[in-house]
Design an enzyme around this catalytic site. Structure first.
Site, PDB file in Angstrom:
ATOM      1  N   ALA A 125       0.814  -1.225   0.000  1.00 26.99           N
ATOM      2  CA  ALA A 125       0.000   0.000   0.000  1.00 26.99           C
ATOM      3  C   ALA A 125       0.844   1.270   0.000  1.00 26.99           C
ATOM      4  O   ALA A 125       0.393   2.326  -0.451  1.00 26.99           O
ATOM      5  CB  ALA A 125      -0.927  -0.004   1.220  1.00 26.99           C
ATOM      6  N   ALA A 170       0.278   1.827  -5.887  1.00 26.87           N
ATOM      7  CA  ALA A 170      -0.748   1.395  -4.926  1.00 26.87           C
ATOM      8  C   ALA A 170      -1.436   2.603  -4.295  1.00 26.87           C
ATOM      9  O   ALA A 170      -2.658   2.599  -4.096  1.00 26.87           O
ATOM     10  CB  ALA A 170      -0.126   0.518  -3.849  1.00 26.87           C
ATOM     11  N   ALA A 208       2.622  -5.228  -4.561  1.00 27.25           N
ATOM     12  CA  ALA A 208       3.918  -5.231  -3.859  1.00 27.25           C
ATOM     13  C   ALA A 208       4.946  -6.033  -4.639  1.00 27.25           C
ATOM     14  O   ALA A 208       4.678  -7.149  -5.074  1.00 27.25           O
ATOM     15  CB  ALA A 208       3.751  -5.829  -2.459  1.00 27.25           C
ATOM     16  N   LYS A 223      10.203  -9.648 -12.603  1.00 25.85           N
ATOM     17  CA  LYS A 223       8.806  -9.418 -12.986  1.00 25.85           C
ATOM     18  C   LYS A 223       8.307 -10.531 -13.915  1.00 25.85           C
ATOM     19  O   LYS A 223       7.173 -10.999 -13.786  1.00 25.85           O
ATOM     20  CB  LYS A 223       8.643  -8.043 -13.660  1.00 25.85           C
ATOM     21  CG  LYS A 223       8.925  -6.862 -12.760  1.00 25.85           C
ATOM     22  CD  LYS A 223       8.076  -6.840 -11.498  1.00 25.85           C
ATOM     23  CE  LYS A 223       6.630  -6.526 -11.735  1.00 25.85           C
ATOM     24  NZ  LYS A 223       5.854  -6.531 -10.470  1.00 25.85           N
ATOM     25  N   PHE A 283      11.530   6.284 -24.176  1.00 30.90           N
ATOM     26  CA  PHE A 283      10.820   5.962 -22.939  1.00 30.90           C
ATOM     27  C   PHE A 283       9.340   5.775 -23.253  1.00 30.90           C
ATOM     28  O   PHE A 283       8.703   6.680 -23.814  1.00 30.90           O
ATOM     29  CB  PHE A 283      10.993   7.079 -21.908  1.00 30.90           C
ATOM     30  CG  PHE A 283      12.423   7.243 -21.458  1.00 30.90           C
ATOM     31  CD1 PHE A 283      12.924   6.465 -20.427  1.00 30.90           C
ATOM     32  CD2 PHE A 283      13.269   8.134 -22.091  1.00 30.90           C
ATOM     33  CE1 PHE A 283      14.237   6.592 -20.018  1.00 30.90           C
ATOM     34  CE2 PHE A 283      14.587   8.267 -21.691  1.00 30.90           C
ATOM     35  CZ  PHE A 283      15.077   7.498 -20.645  1.00 30.90           C
TER      36      PHE A 283
END
Ligand code: NAP
Length: 357
Positions: A20, A25, A92, A169, A229
């Site tokens: 959080a 988040a 997270a 990831k 980017f």
């Protein structure tokens, strides 16, 4: 989109948001509270610590937000926070571009943490859907001038020694899909794959992606390099999380991407937008032979920055956001507006100092 504000507080759906305290988040929690969801946010520190005061001050937080402690590295840590929730947003994950111990600092928490969270969801009957914040990093770690990346692509090039954050990831998302296939569960999972997320931060921390913009304005870059980017506004990413959770028909992976700009285009835009007094890079280092020198010099940089330069320099990323637009009805904010918001927020939060007159 459901309007949960009309429901009595006791029957509003509850969403557990992991991590959080994070940049994405925080905005997602703000969006959830505004739409009348109850939120259980997990943090690593003491829930009463003043570092989380900004979350408790969000509109609707008094009634709608509860913080609980949980850590990705501890099995069973999320069980209490997830028990009784209708949805879980799993945001997270360590977001570290430079790590000396990538297995321990990045891969283990990302992968084992994802499994812990899905196991906690499997243990309770209440969870209907998990929305996982994966990344474009799980799609690719290298632009390809001849290929438009979509949700069908997987990053198979990263490793512990090449773009280790990207590797964490990709492995975490693969672990999630594997878990879902193996267990035959009652809930489903929807995955978001955002590119570089920038914009206004709810908390005082400096996120690694906003730091790229801060560094551009504060003299960190010796010149304008041949880098591209791919960017998206953090508020759009927050909205995409809520849509992914709330739209019954949402399915699979969704790339979250607004627009790409080259480093040169960003620098020119910021200069013209009134930030010419900041230490924006001036030297053009995008020509072919200078790029070769930059690549060589990248070996003197910290591993994350060096890997990124070597895999991205001189290449243009092409990505499709057609699926999320068609299936979730997402529209993305123009990146130039987000860049201005980002810079103003960096100044407001004290991460970027106004140059002396
Ligand atoms: P962030 O601000 O660094 O947030 C990361 C969050 O993960 C923090 O709340 C952090 O808690 C938590 N976390 C890290 N290790 C943990 C652990 N061992 N146990 C429990 N919590 C832990 O990064 P963000 O940009 O918001 O990223 C959120 C998610 O989006 C991540 O999954 C990231 O990979 C993904 N993503 C980010 C971007 C981007 O450009 N920002 C792009 C694509 C995907 P602490 O505050 O205690 O450290």
């Amino acid at each position: 989109m459901s309007d949960n504000e009309d429901l009595p507080v006791s029957s509003q759906p509850t969403v557990c948001v992991t991590g959080a305290s994070g940049f994405i988040a925080g905005q997602t929690i703000r969006e959830l509270l505004a739409r009348g969801f109850k939120v259980r946010g997990t943090v690593r520190g003491e829930v009463d610590d003043s570092q989380y005061a900004y979350l408790k001050q969000l509109p609707g937080a008094d009634e709608g937000l509860e913080l609980m402690r949980a850590d990705l590295t501890q099995p069973g840590s999320f069980d209490t926070a997830i028990a009784g929730c209708d949805y879980v947003i799993h945001a997270a994950s360590p977001y570290l571009l430079d790590s000396k111990k990538p297995q321990e600092e990045l891969v283990d928490p990302a992968v084992k943490g994802t499994r812990n969270i899905l196991q906690a969801c499997a243990n309770v009957p209440s969870v209907k859907r998990v929305v996982m914040t994966s990344s474009l990093a799980a799609i690719t770690d290298e632009p390809d001038d001849h290929h438009v990346f979509t949700e069908t692509d997987w990053n198979s090039k990263s490793s512990l020694t090449r773009n280790a954050y990207f590797y964490s990831k990709a492995l975490a998302e693969q672990a999630a899909w594997h878990f879902m296939r193996e267990q035959g569960l009652k809930f489903d999972i929807v995955v978001l794959n955002p590119c570089m997320v920038i914009g206004e931060a709810i908390g005082p921390g400096l996120n690694s992606s906003n730091q790229v913009i801060r560094d551009l304005l504060s003299g960190t870059y010796p010149g304008v390099m041949a880098l591209n980017f791919c960017m998206v506004d953090v508020c759009d990413v927050a909205r995409a999380h809520v849509l992914a959770l709330d739209k019954h028909e949402a399915e699979g992976r969704y790339i979250c991407y607004s627009e790409a700009m080259s480093m040169g285009e960003i620098v020119d835009f910021l200069r013209e937008a009134g930030y010419s007094n900041y230490r924006l890079p001036r030297r053009d280092m995008s020509a072919g032979w200078i790029s070769s020198v930059v690549k060589l010099l990248s070996y003197t940089q910290p591993s994350g920055a060096g890997d990124f330069i070597r895999s991205h320099l001189g290449k243009t990323m092409r990505i499709s956001n057609a699926k999320i637009r068609a299936e979730l009805g997402m529209e993305f904010r123009p990146v130039r507006e987000t860049l201005i918001d980002t810079v103003e927020d960096l100044i407001r939060q004290g991460h970027l100092h106004k140059p002396e007159a």
